[in-house]
Design a protein around this motif. Structure first.
Motif, PDB file in Angstrom:
ATOM      1  N   VAL A 103       1.793   3.596  16.763  1.00 46.67           N
ATOM      2  CA  VAL A 103       2.503   2.763  15.786  1.00 46.67           C
ATOM      3  C   VAL A 103       2.432   1.294  16.188  1.00 46.67           C
ATOM      4  CG1 VAL A 103       4.776   2.211  14.844  1.00 46.67           C
ATOM      5  CG2 VAL A 103       4.028   4.593  14.969  1.00 46.67           C
ATOM      6  N   ALA A 104       2.652   1.007  17.468  1.00 45.75           N
ATOM      7  CA  ALA A 104       2.654  -0.376  17.942  1.00 45.75           C
ATOM      8  C   ALA A 104       1.297  -1.045  17.739  1.00 45.75           C
ATOM      9  CB  ALA A 104       3.046  -0.418  19.418  1.00 45.75           C
ATOM     10  N   GLY A 105       0.215  -0.290  17.833  1.00 46.23           N
ATOM     11  CA  GLY A 105      -1.114  -0.881  17.695  1.00 46.23           C
ATOM     12  C   GLY A 105      -1.769  -0.631  16.349  1.00 46.23           C
ATOM     13  N   CYS A 106      -1.018  -0.146  15.365  1.00 49.90           N
ATOM     14  CA  CYS A 106      -1.616   0.233  14.086  1.00 49.90           C
ATOM     15  C   CYS A 106      -2.131  -0.994  13.325  1.00 49.90           C
ATOM     16  CB  CYS A 106      -0.585   0.977  13.232  1.00 49.90           C
ATOM     17  SG  CYS A 106      -1.223   1.447  11.605  1.00 49.90           S
ATOM     18  N   THR A 107      -3.351  -0.877  12.798  1.00 54.90           N
ATOM     19  CA  THR A 107      -3.941  -1.914  11.936  1.00 54.90           C
ATOM     20  C   THR A 107      -4.503  -1.280  10.662  1.00 54.90           C
ATOM     21  OG1 THR A 107      -6.063  -1.698  13.109  1.00 54.90           O
ATOM     22  CG2 THR A 107      -4.530  -3.401  13.891  1.00 54.90           C
ATOM     23  N   ALA A 108      -3.876  -0.198  10.204  1.00 53.30           N
ATOM     24  CA  ALA A 108      -4.406   0.549   9.059  1.00 53.30           C
ATOM     25  C   ALA A 108      -4.264  -0.190   7.746  1.00 53.30           C
ATOM     26  CB  ALA A 108      -3.710   1.912   8.955  1.00 53.30           C
ATOM     27  N   CYS A 109      -3.332  -1.148   7.658  1.00 60.51           N
ATOM     28  CA  CYS A 109      -3.179  -1.925   6.428  1.00 60.51           C
ATOM     29  C   CYS A 109      -2.924  -3.385   6.780  1.00 60.51           C
ATOM     30  CB  CYS A 109      -2.052  -1.367   5.546  1.00 60.51           C
ATOM     31  SG  CYS A 109      -0.398  -1.655   6.187  1.00 60.51           S
ATOM     32  N   SER A 110      -2.851  -4.224   5.768  1.00 60.09           N
ATOM     33  CA  SER A 110      -2.742  -5.670   5.995  1.00 60.09           C
ATOM     34  C   SER A 110      -1.381  -6.101   6.524  1.00 60.09           C
ATOM     35  CB  SER A 110      -3.034  -6.418   4.687  1.00 60.09           C
ATOM     36  OG  SER A 110      -2.097  -6.051   3.688  1.00 60.09           O
ATOM     37  N   LEU A 111      -0.387  -5.202   6.552  1.00 65.61           N
ATOM     38  CA  LEU A 111       0.933  -5.588   7.058  1.00 65.61           C
ATOM     39  C   LEU A 111       0.882  -5.947   8.539  1.00 65.61           C
ATOM     40  CD1 LEU A 111       3.323  -3.029   5.292  1.00 65.61           C
ATOM     41  CD2 LEU A 111       2.782  -5.383   4.647  1.00 65.61           C
ATOM     42  N   CYS A 112      -0.136  -5.462   9.234  1.00 65.40           N
ATOM     43  CA  CYS A 112      -0.244  -5.774  10.657  1.00 65.40           C
ATOM     44  C   CYS A 112      -0.474  -7.269  10.884  1.00 65.40           C
ATOM     45  CB  CYS A 112      -1.376  -4.976  11.294  1.00 65.40           C
ATOM     46  SG  CYS A 112      -3.030  -5.401  10.682  1.00 65.40           S
ATOM     47  N   ARG A 184       7.179  -4.741   8.358  1.00 66.55           N
ATOM     48  CA  ARG A 184       7.889  -5.434   7.281  1.00 66.55           C
ATOM     49  C   ARG A 184       6.909  -6.010   6.258  1.00 66.55           C
ATOM     50  NH1 ARG A 184      10.162 -11.534   7.378  1.00 66.55           N
ATOM     51  NH2 ARG A 184      11.192 -11.517   5.340  1.00 66.55           N
ATOM     52  N   PRO A 185       7.081  -5.702   4.972  1.00 62.37           N
ATOM     53  CA  PRO A 185       6.285  -6.372   3.937  1.00 62.37           C
ATOM     54  C   PRO A 185       6.683  -7.849   3.844  1.00 62.37           C
ATOM     55  CG  PRO A 185       7.233  -4.327   3.106  1.00 62.37           C
ATOM     56  CD  PRO A 185       7.905  -4.621   4.406  1.00 62.37           C
ATOM     57  N   PRO A 186       5.739  -8.733   3.589  1.00 63.32           N
ATOM     58  CA  PRO A 186       6.071 -10.167   3.497  1.00 63.32           C
ATOM     59  C   PRO A 186       7.159 -10.431   2.465  1.00 63.32           C
ATOM     60  CG  PRO A 186       3.684  -9.834   3.528  1.00 63.32           C
ATOM     61  CD  PRO A 186       4.304  -8.470   3.382  1.00 63.32           C
ATOM     62  N   ARG A 187       8.110 -11.278   2.851  1.00 67.78           N
ATOM     63  CA  ARG A 187       9.216 -11.697   1.975  1.00 67.78           C
ATOM     64  C   ARG A 187      10.006 -10.490   1.460  1.00 67.78           C
ATOM     65  NH1 ARG A 187       4.803 -14.460   0.835  1.00 67.78           N
ATOM     66  NH2 ARG A 187       4.355 -13.138  -0.966  1.00 67.78           N
ATOM     67  N   ASN A 188       9.979  -9.406   2.210  1.00 74.27           N
ATOM     68  CA  ASN A 188      10.743  -8.194   1.862  1.00 74.27           C
ATOM     69  C   ASN A 188      10.378  -7.636   0.483  1.00 74.27           C
ATOM     70  OD1 ASN A 188      12.038  -8.435   4.296  1.00 74.27           O
ATOM     71  ND2 ASN A 188      13.962  -9.194   3.448  1.00 74.27           N
ATOM     72  N   PRO A 193       1.733   1.266  -2.757  1.00 76.83           N
ATOM     73  CA  PRO A 193       1.387   2.690  -2.578  1.00 76.83           C
ATOM     74  C   PRO A 193       0.439   2.945  -1.421  1.00 76.83           C
ATOM     75  CG  PRO A 193       1.340   2.100  -4.903  1.00 76.83           C
ATOM     76  CD  PRO A 193       1.526   0.822  -4.151  1.00 76.83           C
ATOM     77  N   GLU A 194      -0.568   2.070  -1.259  1.00 81.12           N
ATOM     78  CA  GLU A 194      -1.519   2.318  -0.172  1.00 81.12           C
ATOM     79  C   GLU A 194      -0.874   2.086   1.195  1.00 81.12           C
ATOM     80  OE1 GLU A 194      -2.717  -1.739  -2.045  1.00 81.12           O
ATOM     81  OE2 GLU A 194      -1.908   0.207  -2.656  1.00 81.12           O
ATOM     82  N   GLU A 195       0.099   1.188   1.266  1.00 77.83           N
ATOM     83  CA  GLU A 195       0.809   0.967   2.531  1.00 77.83           C
ATOM     84  C   GLU A 195       1.647   2.193   2.902  1.00 77.83           C
ATOM     85  OE1 GLU A 195       1.241  -3.872   1.748  1.00 77.83           O
ATOM     86  OE2 GLU A 195       2.951  -2.530   1.484  1.00 77.83           O
ATOM     87  N   LEU A 196       2.332   2.742   1.916  1.00 83.14           N
ATOM     88  CA  LEU A 196       3.115   3.953   2.158  1.00 83.14           C
ATOM     89  C   LEU A 196       2.216   5.117   2.589  1.00 83.14           C
ATOM     90  CD1 LEU A 196       5.550   3.707  -0.894  1.00 83.14           C
ATOM     91  CD2 LEU A 196       6.176   3.455   1.515  1.00 83.14           C
ATOM     92  N   ALA A 197       1.063   5.232   1.928  1.00 82.82           N
ATOM     93  CA  ALA A 197       0.155   6.341   2.241  1.00 82.82           C
ATOM     94  C   ALA A 197      -0.399   6.225   3.655  1.00 82.82           C
ATOM     95  CB  ALA A 197      -0.982   6.374   1.225  1.00 82.82           C
ATOM     96  N   ARG A 198      -0.757   5.020   4.070  1.00 82.68           N
ATOM     97  CA  ARG A 198      -1.348   4.846   5.401  1.00 82.68           C
ATOM     98  C   ARG A 198      -0.313   5.031   6.518  1.00 82.68           C
ATOM     99  NH1 ARG A 198      -6.524   2.682   5.246  1.00 82.68           N
ATOM    100  NH2 ARG A 198      -7.171   1.958   3.179  1.00 82.68           N
ATOM    101  N   CYS A 199       0.955   4.790   6.180  1.00 81.23           N
ATOM    102  CA  CYS A 199       2.003   4.907   7.192  1.00 81.23           C
ATOM    103  C   CYS A 199       2.626   6.301   7.222  1.00 81.23           C
ATOM    104  CB  CYS A 199       3.094   3.869   6.906  1.00 81.23           C
ATOM    105  SG  CYS A 199       3.859   3.154   8.375  1.00 81.23           S
ATOM    106  N   SER A 200       2.361   7.109   6.213  1.00 88.50           N
ATOM    107  CA  SER A 200       3.037   8.400   6.100  1.00 88.50           C
ATOM    108  C   SER A 200       2.782   9.348   7.278  1.00 88.50           C
ATOM    109  CB  SER A 200       2.647   9.077   4.782  1.00 88.50           C
ATOM    110  OG  SER A 200       1.271   9.397   4.762  1.00 88.50           O
ATOM    111  N   PRO A 201       1.594   9.363   7.922  1.00 95.23           N
ATOM    112  CA  PRO A 201       1.418  10.295   9.049  1.00 95.23           C
ATOM    113  C   PRO A 201       2.398  10.051  10.188  1.00 95.23           C
ATOM    114  CG  PRO A 201      -0.706   9.492   8.292  1.00 95.23           C
ATOM    115  CD  PRO A 201       0.322   8.667   7.606  1.00 95.23           C
TER     116      PRO A 201
END
Length: 285
Positions: A103-112, A184-188, A193-201
């Motif tokens: 989790v700490a090193g995840c770069t699966a989506c742009s939120l990183c 955290r998504p920018p500006r809350n 959907p793709e962020e939720l999907a990539r984080c779901s595991p």
């Protein structure tokens, strides 16, 4: 030419003025007599139709509707490409230290790119109750812990009311708290959907490791992730749902309750339902 009385009456009935020649004077010497006036033939004059007949003809006449230009329909939005995690994802076999490191090193989506740090979760590794929230806010992003600030204080009060805590304790008393998203998504803004999907595991593996007896889902996106539904919180309240064989009770997010104080009574009802389901779980174990 002289008009008879009958002819004059007919002309007056048609609205025509009857012209009567003046009396003839004595003709002057060598002056020819004036030509006689010639009246138009009676058949050339048409009597106007009565008003009622004209109105009936107007009403009976078909009226053509103006042609309307075809309305261009907007093109349907292109479907969002959502990443669906593979069932054989390596996350599914990780233990707690490996999962925390992933989790700490995840770069699966742009939120990183915009996060300060990830928010993994806190609590007992084998808690009987698991609290699932939505996405980290500004303070969570800064501190690395879910449900802090005013919303976290309200959650602590709610847990205390049913004999639970996030502080150190036994599995029967201390909860495990995790968010649907770990960044955290920018500006809350709302999670994509793709962020939720990539984080779901990550959330799925946390549930597998904790093996809770009950999950309390707080907020719309936590409910969508766990139950796979777009139904509102209000429609899903008051019922027992299931996720991977674990009973799920849905309720409002503490941040929402801070804006809608009148909904706190409903959340208390949800907590009472959760406690009732949990006690049945213990009794059947």
């Amino acid at each position: 030419m002289a008009w008879s009385e009958r002819q004059q009456a007919m002309l007056r009935g048609m609205g025509l003025k009857v012209w009567v020649p003046p009396p003839a004077a004595e003709p002057l010497l060598d002056t020819p007599p004036p030509p006689a006036a010639v009246a138009p033939p009676a058949q050339a004059i048409e009597r106007p139709a009565p008003a009622a007949q004209v109105q009936a003809q107007v009403q009976a006449a078909p009226v053509s509707a103006p042609a309307l230009a075809p309305v261009a329909r907007p093109a349907a939005p292109a479907p969002v490409a959502v990443h669906v995690p593979r069932s054989d994802s390596p996350v599914g076999s990780m233990d707690w230290p490996a999962l925390r490191e992933a989790v700490a090193g995840c770069t699966a989506c742009s939120l990183c790119e915009s996060r300060t740090q990830t928010v993994f979760g806190v609590g007992h590794a084998n808690a009987h109750w698991m609290i699932v929230g939505e996405a980290p806010g500004e303070q969570e992003d800064r501190l690395g812990e879910p449900f802090v600030g005013a919303a976290g204080q309200l959650l602590d009060q709610m847990l205390k009311a049913v004999g639970l805590t996030r502080q150190d304790g036994e599995a029967v008393q201390q909860v495990f708290i995790a968010n649907t998203l770990k960044c955290r998504p920018p500006r809350n803004r709302n999670p994509l959907p793709e962020e939720l999907a990539r984080c779901s595991p990550f959330l799925s593996r946390q549930i597998e490791l904790v093996q809770p007896k009950l999950i309390l889902a707080m907020g719309r996106f936590a409910i969508q992730q766990l139950l796979g539904t777009d139904e509102s919180v209000g429609k899903l309240r008051g019922r027992v749902h299931q996720h991977a064989g674990v009973p799920v009770i849905v309720t409002y997010h503490p941040a929402y309750l801070l804006r809608q104080l009148t909904e706190k009574a409903k959340t208390w009802e949800d907590l009472c339902l959760a406690m009732s389901v949990y006690r049945r779980q213990l009794a059947s174990a």
